[in-house]
Design an enzyme around this catalytic site. Sequence first.
Site, mmCIF file in Angstrom:
data_model
loop_
_atom_site.group_PDB
_atom_site.id
_atom_site.type_symbol
_atom_site.label_atom_id
_atom_site.label_comp_id
_atom_site.label_asym_id
_atom_site.label_seq_id
_atom_site.Cartn_x
_atom_site.Cartn_y
_atom_site.Cartn_z
ATOM 1 C CG PHE A 51 24.380 0.542 -3.470
ATOM 2 C CD1 PHE A 51 24.029 -0.425 -4.377
ATOM 3 C CD2 PHE A 51 25.593 0.390 -2.798
ATOM 4 C CE1 PHE A 51 24.835 -1.517 -4.635
ATOM 5 C CE2 PHE A 51 26.414 -0.693 -3.046
ATOM 6 C CZ PHE A 51 26.036 -1.640 -3.963
ATOM 7 C CD GLU A 52 24.882 3.304 -8.381
ATOM 8 O OE1 GLU A 52 24.272 4.371 -8.482
ATOM 9 O OE2 GLU A 52 26.086 3.191 -8.613
ATOM 10 N N GLY A 53 19.713 3.642 -6.327
ATOM 11 C CA GLY A 53 18.249 3.652 -6.405
ATOM 12 C C GLY A 53 17.696 2.366 -5.836
ATOM 13 N NE ARG A 99 18.839 3.577 -11.043
ATOM 14 C CZ ARG A 99 17.996 4.570 -11.200
ATOM 15 N NH1 ARG A 99 17.441 4.788 -12.386
ATOM 16 N NH2 ARG A 99 17.686 5.361 -10.189
#
Length: 384
Positions: free
Chosen positions: A364-366, A245
Site C-alpha cells: 500500500f501507499e504505492g 509514504r
Amino acid sequence: MDVDRLLPTPEAADLIALTREIADNELSPRVDAHEAAETYPEGLFTTLGRAGLLGLAYPEEYGGGGQPYEVYLQVLEELAARWAAVAVATSVHTLACHPLYAFGTDAQKERWLPSMLEGRLVGGYSLSEPQAGSDAAALACKAERQEDGGGYRITGTKAWITHGGKAGFYALFARTAPGGHGISCFLAPGETEGLSFGAPERKMGLQAVPTTSAYWDGALIGEDRLIGTEGQGLQIAFSALDNGRLGIAACATGLAQAALDAAVDYANERTTFGRRIVDHQGLGFLLADMAAAVDAARATYLDAARRRDLGRPFSRQASAAKLIATDTAMKVTTDAVQVLGGYGYTRDFPVERYMREAKIMQIFEGTNQIQRLVISRGLARPEK
C-alpha cells in the site's frame, strides 16, 4: 522497545516519553485480543486524539501539535512497535488531513481542520478503486456538479479504504471531467445518505482496523466540500502520498524494531549445547544484520523527513524510505520467526503476526515496484 532517539528539542523528548507511556498502557495490553478476534478498538483513537497524537505534523493554530515531520514519524514508529494496525490508521488519518490543510481555503480549514487534528473526526483516504490502484488516473467514480449549485452527486465504487465505515470523514477523489486532468478532491462526511460500505476485507494482518470498499449511490455532498479546484485532484493526491509514504516507512521501521526486540530477547534466554543461542556466532551475526537493517531504515526515513522540514524536495527520498523500510520489515520479521524456530511459527509469540503485517507494507501507499519507478524517474535527466 527503547530506541535511543536523537531528538531536536526537549519538547520532542517529552512527546516521545508520553507516546511510550500511552503505547505501553493503551496499545500493548489490547493488541493481541483485538487482532485475534478482528475487532475494532472502540475509543482508542479518541484517546490518541486527546493526547494530541493525531495532529502532530500540523500547526497549533488549527489544533495540531506543531511538530517537525521527523518528530511525528518517530512517534508513529513508537506506536507501530506496539500495534501496527493502529499506527497505520494514524498515518492514514494524517494523510487524509493533508488535502484540506495544503489546498483548502482559509474558511474550509477554520471550519473542519480543528475537529480533524484533535481527533474528534478520524479520517480515511479514498483514492483507489477496484480497477485503479497504482494507475490513479484511471478513476471512474464520478462527481457530477448540480446545475442549481446544490453540490455534487457522487456515483461509483472506491476500494481499499483504511478505517472504511468507521471514519468521520474521507479525502475522496472522484472524476468531474474526462481525462487525466478531470479528477477532483472532496472532503466527504463519513455519514452521507447514499454512502454505504462493504464487509471488511479478510486480510493477512492489520485485522483490528477495517479495510473496506465504499459504494456511492448518487450521494449528494455540498459544493463547499470541493478541495482546491476542479481537475486538481491528482496533484493533491500525489502531494499527499509523498507524506503518506514516509508514514508507512516509519510504521514499517517500528514493526521491524519490535521483531528485532522479540528475537533478541528470545536469543538471550534460549540455550542450546550449554550456551545462549545469542552466543552462537551464526545466530549472533543474523541478529547483527537485522539490527543494522533497522538502523538503516530509520536513518533513511529521517533523512527524507528532515528534507521535508527544511522545505527541500523529498519525493524521491520518500519513495526510497518507503521501499527500504518496508523491504526491511519483511526481511527482519521473517528472520525473527527463524530465530524463534518452531515457536516463531505459533501464535504463542507475536513474531508470526509481525511477519503477516509486514507484507502489506510493501504494497500500500504505492507498491515497492511503483517506488522504484518514482526513484528512477527522479534520476532521469531531460534529454538535451
